[in-house]
Write an enzyme that holds these catalytic residues in place. Structure first.
Site, mmCIF file in Angstrom:
data_model
loop_
_atom_site.group_PDB
_atom_site.id
_atom_site.type_symbol
_atom_site.label_atom_id
_atom_site.label_comp_id
_atom_site.label_asym_id
_atom_site.label_seq_id
_atom_site.Cartn_x
_atom_site.Cartn_y
_atom_site.Cartn_z
ATOM 1 C CE1 TYR A 1 -3.980 2.079 0.211
ATOM 2 C CE2 TYR A 1 -2.594 3.432 1.620
ATOM 3 C CZ TYR A 1 -3.730 3.280 0.849
ATOM 4 O OH TYR A 1 -4.612 4.323 0.708
ATOM 5 C CD GLN B 1 -11.660 2.554 -0.328
ATOM 6 O OE1 GLN B 1 -11.749 2.544 0.891
ATOM 7 N NE2 GLN B 1 -11.648 3.677 -1.029
ATOM 8 C CG ASN C 1 -5.891 6.950 6.114
ATOM 9 O OD1 ASN C 1 -6.143 5.751 6.250
ATOM 10 N ND2 ASN C 1 -6.544 7.721 5.270
ATOM 11 C CB SER D 1 7.287 9.343 12.318
ATOM 12 O OG SER D 1 8.648 9.030 12.177
ATOM 13 C CD GLN E 1 11.216 11.303 13.177
ATOM 14 O OE1 GLN E 1 12.335 11.514 12.719
ATOM 15 N NE2 GLN E 1 10.465 10.309 12.741
ATOM 16 C CG HIS F 1 7.312 12.344 9.518
ATOM 17 N ND1 HIS F 1 7.341 11.776 8.268
ATOM 18 C CD2 HIS F 1 8.563 12.179 10.038
ATOM 19 C CE1 HIS F 1 8.547 11.290 8.026
ATOM 20 N NE2 HIS F 1 9.305 11.528 9.083
ATOM 21 C CD GLU G 1 9.482 5.393 13.277
ATOM 22 O OE1 GLU G 1 9.281 5.082 12.089
ATOM 23 O OE2 GLU G 1 9.000 6.432 13.786
ATOM 24 C CG HIS G 2 13.641 7.076 13.703
ATOM 25 N ND1 HIS G 2 12.330 7.470 13.518
ATOM 26 C CD2 HIS G 2 14.030 6.508 12.538
ATOM 27 C CE1 HIS G 2 11.949 7.172 12.291
ATOM 28 N NE2 HIS G 2 12.955 6.577 11.679
ATOM 29 C CG ASP H 1 14.002 8.942 7.418
ATOM 30 O OD1 ASP H 1 13.741 7.885 8.042
ATOM 31 O OD2 ASP H 1 13.731 10.074 7.852
ATOM 32 C CD GLU I 1 1.279 -34.194 24.622
ATOM 33 O OE1 GLU I 1 0.719 -34.287 23.504
ATOM 34 O OE2 GLU I 1 2.258 -33.452 24.827
ATOM 35 C CG HIS J 1 -0.803 -38.208 18.419
ATOM 36 N ND1 HIS J 1 -2.139 -37.928 18.309
ATOM 37 C CD2 HIS J 1 -0.149 -37.082 18.010
ATOM 38 C CE1 HIS J 1 -2.302 -36.700 17.858
ATOM 39 N NE2 HIS J 1 -1.097 -36.156 17.671
#
Length: 449
Positions: free
Chosen positions: A130, A191, A214, A237, A259, A262, A327-328, A361, A415, A420
């Protein structure tokens, strides 16, 4: 604009607690809407995709025109400059080179007595990527998602991107061209995720879905997980800069601002042992923000999700870093590698004053698709490992079954799994041999067995 906080390990400041607990994707109203969209696409396919594309994107489209023709991608090359193309090609080259080192090797163990144990590694066959079309365009994210998949050997990458990208973003289209991504559909939102997960008359069903988006895209990915695999639920981010008094406040301020541009939800934190440095960073932010076009977004981000946190020692700062699990993480200290040894939780770690996040990045090599919202405590950056499957292969001999059958049957009996144990026993006794009669249904003759 940005708050300076003196950190107290015994009484965690409210803002610090907000940072630690960020990343909660709890939006019940949107979740209900997303589930309805996904269910409709699952049940009615292309018909719903046409309707929702017109409703959400304002574009009238038919299933025959979902897919972007190769000529559209080729024409986009006339609209980008040579410098962009050169930078893009070097980025792809560096990222490919790095991720080639992640390729997994199969192995085989010969145990003797006719026993062979193996692990086979094979790529996922079909991946959906995506590519969003929101507040900003990110050709770099296309590269960072697609290259590890291609290196892993994924044979079919199906791209989904909103109609806006195919019409307005030649840089995105050229990136598709440079990566050899030929199956691109002009579909966006929840969708598009549903179409990839379930397939429609036109869109193929894939095995895994990757890529940012999003809140609608994120919640749709979470909803279809299990039907398909996903990369992660990406949140806003974030960066944490750990700095001592040797760090340059101009550099730190620039990185926090980078940062924050974003979006309004981005997190930018400086953890420092120096109150003086903290105040200098604050002043630099006020000066440098005037140079940015996205000032309003940056200011809102820093006000609501930014902080300069003053700690007593670097050890205390590292403890806070591990708690945040960013994250960073940038280590701007006199000896960043010494600090690195104690860092347990971070998606990507940047060492020294000349290794800012934008290096990773765009150009360095490792994928910039990283765990957010504290998930670096248990998850990793996107890599080749995310696009391969491992199968275990077991080959036993008659002789080995007869030697070890008693052990296997004993474990099965504990068991309560009689079938088995019986599957082993019939082999110990030779199967359908003359000394082991079978009944008309192929089962053991109980009296003889």
């Amino acid at each position: 604009m940005i708050e300076i906080i003196e950190y107290d390990t015994k009484r965690i400041n409210k803002r610090v607690q907000e940072v630690i607990s960020r990343g909660n994707l709890y939006f019940p109203d949107i979740d209900i809407e997303v589930r309805a969209i996904v269910d409709a696409v699952r049940d009615m396919g292309d018909e719903v995709l046409v309707k929702l594309t017109e409703e959400f994107d304002g574009v009238s489209i038919s299933p025959s025109s979902f897919r972007i023709p190769p000529s559209t991608i080729e024409a986009a090359y006339e609209k980008v400059d040579a410098e962009f193309l050169l930078a893009l090609q070097e980025s792809i080259q560096n990222i490919t080179k790095y991720h080639e080192n992640e390729l997994m090797r199969p192995f085989r163990l010969e145990e003797g007595d006719g026993v062979s144990l193996e692990e086979r590694v094979s790529p996922i066959e079909k991946v959906g990527l995506y590519v969003p079309g929101g507040k900003a365009i990110y050709p770099s994210s296309i590269v960072m998602n697609a290259v590890p998949a291609k290196v892993a050997g994924v044979s079919r990458i199906v791209v989904m991107t909103p109609p806006k990208n195919s019409a307005d973003n030649p840089h995105v289209l050229v990136t598709f061209g440079e990566l050899g991504l030929k199956e691109v559909y002009t579909l966006g939102g929840a969708q598009a995720i549903a179409a990839l997960a379930f397939g429609t008359e036109t869109v193929p069903k894939v095995d895994k879905i990757i890529g940012p988006g999003n809140i609608y895209v994120a919640l749709a990915k979470r909803y279809v997980y299990g039907v398909v695999d996903i990369d992660m639920i990406a949140g806003p981010s974030e960066v944490v800069v750990l700095a001592d008094d040797s760090a340059d406040p101009m550099f730190i301020a620039a990185d926090l601002l980078a940062q924050s541009e974003h979006d309004q939800m981005a997190t930018a934190i400086c953890i420092t042992t120096s109150l003086r440095l903290g105040k200098e960073v604050e002043a630099e932010i006020a000066r440098q923000i005037k140079m940015l076009r996205r000032q309003r977004i940056v200011a809102e981000s820093l006000k609501n999700h930014g902080a300069i946190i003053v700690v007593k020692t670097l050890e205390e700062g590292i403890e806070l870093v591990n708690l945040i699990a960013p994250e960073h993480l940038e280590l701007m200290t006199q000896n960043p590698r010494r600090c690195l040894r104690k860092v347990k939780n971070a998606g990507a770690i940047f060492l020294g004053a000349y290794s800012p996040v934008p290096v990773g990045d765009y150009l360095a090599g490792p994928s910039h698709v990283l765990p957010t919202g504290g998930t670096a405590r248990y998850s990793s950056p996107l890599s080749v490992y995310d696009f391969v499957k491992r199968s275990s292969i077991i080959e036993y001999s008659k002789g080995k079954i007869q030697k070890k059958g008693t052990l296997i049957r004993r474990l099965a009996s504990v068991e309560g799994l009689e079938g088995h144990a019986r599957a082993i026993e019939v082999r110990e006794k030779g199967g359908s041999s003359p000394d082991l009669p079978v009944d008309a249904n192929g089962g053991l003759n109980e009296k003889s067995a």
